[in-house]
Enzyme design. Structure first.
Site, PDB file in Angstrom:
ATOM      1  N   GLU A  26       0.620  -1.409  -0.147  1.00  0.00           N
ATOM      2  CA  GLU A  26       0.174  -0.047  -0.150  1.00  0.00           C
ATOM      3  C   GLU A  26       0.775   1.220  -0.029  1.00  0.00           C
ATOM      4  OE1 GLU A  26      -2.892   0.258   3.393  1.00  0.00           O
ATOM      5  OE2 GLU A  26      -3.527   2.245   2.637  1.00  0.00           O
ATOM      6  N   ARG A  59       5.497 -13.027   9.690  1.00  0.00           N
ATOM      7  CA  ARG A  59       6.163 -11.823   9.302  1.00  0.00           C
ATOM      8  C   ARG A  59       7.464 -11.455  10.049  1.00  0.00           C
ATOM      9  NH1 ARG A  59       2.575  -8.026   8.956  1.00  0.00           N
ATOM     10  NH2 ARG A  59       3.694  -6.269   9.318  1.00  0.00           N
ATOM     11  N   LYS A  86       3.970   0.553   9.882  1.00  0.00           N
ATOM     12  CA  LYS A  86       4.141   1.824   9.245  1.00  0.00           C
ATOM     13  C   LYS A  86       3.551   2.815  10.098  1.00  0.00           C
ATOM     14  CE  LYS A  86       3.224   0.174   4.938  1.00  0.00           C
ATOM     15  NZ  LYS A  86       2.645   0.036   3.629  1.00  0.00           N
TER      16      LYS A  86
HETATM   17  P1  ATP Z   1       2.749  -2.606   8.146  1.00  0.00           P
HETATM   18  O1  ATP Z   1       2.092  -3.708   8.999  1.00  0.00           O
HETATM   19  O2  ATP Z   1       4.285  -2.480   8.477  1.00  0.00           O
HETATM   20  O3  ATP Z   1       2.077  -1.151   8.342  1.00  0.00           O
HETATM   21  P2  ATP Z   1       1.426  -3.670   5.959  1.00  0.00           P
HETATM   22  O4  ATP Z   1       1.472  -5.108   5.931  1.00  0.00           O
HETATM   23  O5  ATP Z   1       0.353  -2.527   6.004  1.00  0.00           O
HETATM   24  O6  ATP Z   1       2.835  -3.007   6.589  1.00  0.00           O
HETATM   25  P3  ATP Z   1       1.784  -3.229   2.991  1.00  0.00           P
HETATM   26  O7  ATP Z   1       2.031  -2.096   2.365  1.00  0.00           O
HETATM   27  O8  ATP Z   1       0.344  -3.823   2.985  1.00  0.00           O
HETATM   28  O9  ATP Z   1       2.268  -3.112   4.538  1.00  0.00           O
HETATM   29  O10 ATP Z   1       2.558  -4.577   2.872  1.00  0.00           O
HETATM   30  C1  ATP Z   1       2.994  -5.092   1.532  1.00  0.00           C
HETATM   31  C2  ATP Z   1       3.200  -6.615   1.599  1.00  0.00           C
HETATM   32  O11 ATP Z   1       4.587  -6.657   2.367  1.00  0.00           O
HETATM   33  C3  ATP Z   1       2.276  -7.355   2.163  1.00  0.00           C
HETATM   34  O12 ATP Z   1       2.021  -8.563   1.455  1.00  0.00           O
HETATM   35  C4  ATP Z   1       2.881  -7.721   3.554  1.00  0.00           C
HETATM   36  O13 ATP Z   1       2.003  -8.882   3.986  1.00  0.00           O
HETATM   37  C5  ATP Z   1       4.278  -7.764   3.374  1.00  0.00           C
HETATM   38  N1  ATP Z   1       4.901  -7.369   4.674  1.00  0.00           N
HETATM   39  C6  ATP Z   1       4.657  -6.214   5.649  1.00  0.00           C
HETATM   40  N2  ATP Z   1       5.244  -6.126   6.784  1.00  0.00           N
HETATM   41  C7  ATP Z   1       5.962  -7.367   6.591  1.00  0.00           C
HETATM   42  C8  ATP Z   1       7.090  -8.110   7.531  1.00  0.00           C
HETATM   43  N3  ATP Z   1       7.307  -7.586   8.733  1.00  0.00           N
HETATM   44  N4  ATP Z   1       7.365  -9.169   7.160  1.00  0.00           N
HETATM   45  C9  ATP Z   1       7.139  -9.905   6.194  1.00  0.00           C
HETATM   46  N5  ATP Z   1       6.177  -9.302   5.131  1.00  0.00           N
HETATM   47  C10 ATP Z   1       5.809  -8.250   5.425  1.00  0.00           C
HETATM   48 MG    MG Z   2      -1.245  -3.897   4.513  1.00  0.00          MG
END
Ligand code: ATP
Ligand code: MG
Length: 559
Positions: free
Chosen positions: A37, A264, A274
């Site tokens: 995102e 994760r 984030k």
């Molecule tokens: P955050 O939880 O840090 O705000 P998010 O999951 O909302 O991150 P996205 O932009 O939706 O952020 O993430 C894009 C991709 O990265 C998704 O498929 C998510 O599962 C993966 N991702 C995000 N954080 C991690 C992590 N700590 N470890 C592994 N994959 C991750």
């Molecule tokens: Mg997300």
């Protein structure tokens, strides 16, 4: 078959599933996606997902990986983030080729699918207040209650949905919901939201839409539209999988991707959500998204992390379904290994004190040879100027030193790296008792740091010629937080655990002159650690270096 896999990409349970799908003929061509995102910068956790998804596309025949911006929340998304994300993925060493997508490209199709759900009586427009909707949802132990609007006619829902889209209502007035089961044990299946009203323009679609799709609906449909074969996401979406499958089954999409969850990445002594990174950046706790102390890819890049080190780290931690917290030292060891293998060596004095060689001829100056890399002859040698007045590290002299102090103290002899043996005779102090000059004599028969008579010295110290050295600012970083898991302390704000000494700025460090023009290369400052020029603040007139990482894991010792 995992036919292109190399030793650096060990297999994992997801690759095993893919291998089986290829063997059984379920898929000929694997398509994965990385779906950020664009509401912030990428961090090291994202790197895990990028290495997994793009790694698969590199290792399997004809496989591809899409980069898809999940841009369904215009209030929080910016093109600044889109650009930064693209830059980070490229920097990590991956390429999406022609496969750059945005969920917003599918808004028309998503809407058509939503209409289809209403028409088949699998979705309805609800008009409960947000508060009531919460009450009706129930909880883990109690089933939910059906909304009085649930049995609205298809025609009425279609009409309301159309008007929601056109902007006739205020935010929160109506909601399009799937009609599944308000008594489902899995709360995600209790008539989840599909579209919500947001009277907000979108960077890609302008003012066309007044409703935006929810993640659970948009994600599976986008995956299906793109023909993704394996939709890899983190464990918190495990409970959403039944919904992912429900939407695609009800819509009878051509493709039905398989969602597979993995754990994760969590790292100690930092935060990765984030929301928290936004808070640190916007609250001025750090200096921007690329602050070298942050776990963002832009911060790590600026700090001097190499993409190879991050890929190696991701490969070492592997892909499993087990949640855990990885120690920062695992990441730093990947970094040290890469830097040790590739970085040239240089001499730099971070806390300088003058060393004067009293018996070195006043008008003499000579060039000595420095070895650039002890294990890589092909990286060659460089000229290092030597002169009567040098700088050495203040901590390399000690008065009344203990026996095991193999550096300078009155009467003790050490080797100056690549140069000569010197013996300390006396020091000069200022009125506060601080040493201002260390005086030595040198042995001309030890040129190059070897004695002709076979006499040995235990200590070797680094130095620079006072006349030729350049001065620079050096920033030494430490952990951003004082405790391993700042975000999981009960009733405590993680910001209370920010390490107030996470950066130490050293001015007037004295560096070997060859370090003036090294561009973005990382160097080992002998005995000190790995350093690189700060890509933002360093200028030819005002050199600034970042310490990327120490030579050894000094943190483990401190603990
Ligand atoms: P955050 O939880 O840090 O705000 P998010 O999951 O909302 O991150 P996205 O932009 O939706 O952020 O993430 C894009 C991709 O990265 C998704 O498929 C998510 O599962 C993966 N991702 C995000 N954080 C991690 C992590 N700590 N470890 C592994 N994959 C991750
Ligand atoms: Mg997300």
């Amino acid at each position: 078959m995992n036919d292109k896999s190399t030793e650096s990409t060990p297999t994992n349970f997801i690759r095993t599933i893919i291998d089986a799908d290829i063997a059984s003929g379920k898929h000929k061509k694997v398509i994965t996606r990385f779906p950020p995102e664009p509401n912030g910068y990428l961090h090291i956790g994202h790197a895990k997902s990028i290495c997994l998804n793009f790694g698969i596309s590199q290792d399997y025949t004809d496989a591809i990986c899409h980069l898809r911006f999940d841009d369904t929340n215009p209030g929080k998304e910016k093109s600044e983030y889109i650009d930064a994300i693209k830059e980070d993925v490229h920097w990590l060493g991956f390429d999406w080729g022609d496969n750059l997508h945005c969920t917003s490209n599918y808004f028309d199709q998503l809407y058509a699918y939503a209409v289809q759900l209403v028409k088949s009586d699998k979705a309805y427009v609800d008009s409960l207040s947000a508060e009531d909707m919460r009450l009706y949802r129930g909880n883990l132990t109690e089933p939910g209650k059906e909304s009085p609007y649930r049995n609205r006619s298809v025609e009425e829902s279609l009409d309301l949905l159309e008007r929601m889209k056109n902007g006739e209502f205020a935010e929160g007035e109506h909601l399009l919901r799937a009609k599944i089961d308000m008594a489902a044990a899995n709360i995600n299946m209790r008539d989840p939201a599909i579209y919500r009203i947001k009277n907000m323009s979108h960077p890609m679609t302008g003012d066309k839409w007044h409703i935006y799709p929810m993640y659970d609906f948009a994600h599976c449909v986008s995956d299906a539209i793109e023909g993704i074969t394996h939709s890899l996401c983190t464990l918190e979406f495990e409970d959403h999988r039944p919904l992912y499958d429900w939407f695609l089954d009800e819509l009878k999409t051509d493709a039905h991707p398989q969602q597979i969850e993995f754990s994760r990445l969590n790292l100690d002594y930092t935060v990765m959500s984030k929301r928290k990174l936004h808070e640190l950046v916007e609250g001025g706790y750090v200096n921007g998204w690329d602050d070298p102390r942050l776990p963002t890819l832009s911060g790590m890049r600026r700090r001097g992390y190499t993409a190879a080190a991050i890929r190696d780290f991701c490969s070492r931690i592997g892909i499993t379904k087990k949640d855990n917290i990885v120690e920062m030292s695992v990441l730093e060891n990947s970094l040290r290994e890469d830097l040790d293998a590739h970085a040239n060596r240089a001499l730099a004095v971070l806390d300088p004190v003058k060393l004067i060689i009293d018996n070195y001829p006043e008008d003499q100056e000579e060039m000595l040879k420095g070895v650039n890399h002890p294990k890589k002859e092909e990286q060659g040698t460089r000229d290092i100027p030597f002169f009567k007045e040098l700088y050495i590290e203040r901590s390399d002299y000690m008065e009344d030193a203990p026996k095991k102090f193999f550096r300078l103290s009155e009467g003790r002899e050490v080797r100056l790296r690549f140069a000569y043996y010197v013996t300390c005779t006396h020091v000069v102090k200022d009125s506060n008792g601080n040493v201002t000059e260390v005086h030595c004599t040198y042995d001309p028969a030890t040129r190059g740091g070897k004695s002709e008579d076979g006499r040995k010295v235990k200590g070797t110290i680094h130095w620079v010629s006072a006349k030729h050295s350049i001065s620079a600012e050096v920033r030494q970083y430490d952990r951003l937080f004082n405790i391993a898991a700042p975000a999981s302390e009960k009733d405590q704000d993680y910001k209370d655990f920010i390490n107030q000494d996470s950066v130490e700025v050293l001015k007037n460090c004295q560096l070997e002159a060859s370090l003036a023009n090294i561009g973005s290369d990382a160097y080992q400052f002998e005995r000190q650690g790995y350093f690189c020029q700060d890509s933002v603040d360093s200028t030819p007139d005002n050199l600034v270096f970042n310490r990327i990482v120490t030579l050894r894991d000094s943190w483990a010792k401190k603990k």
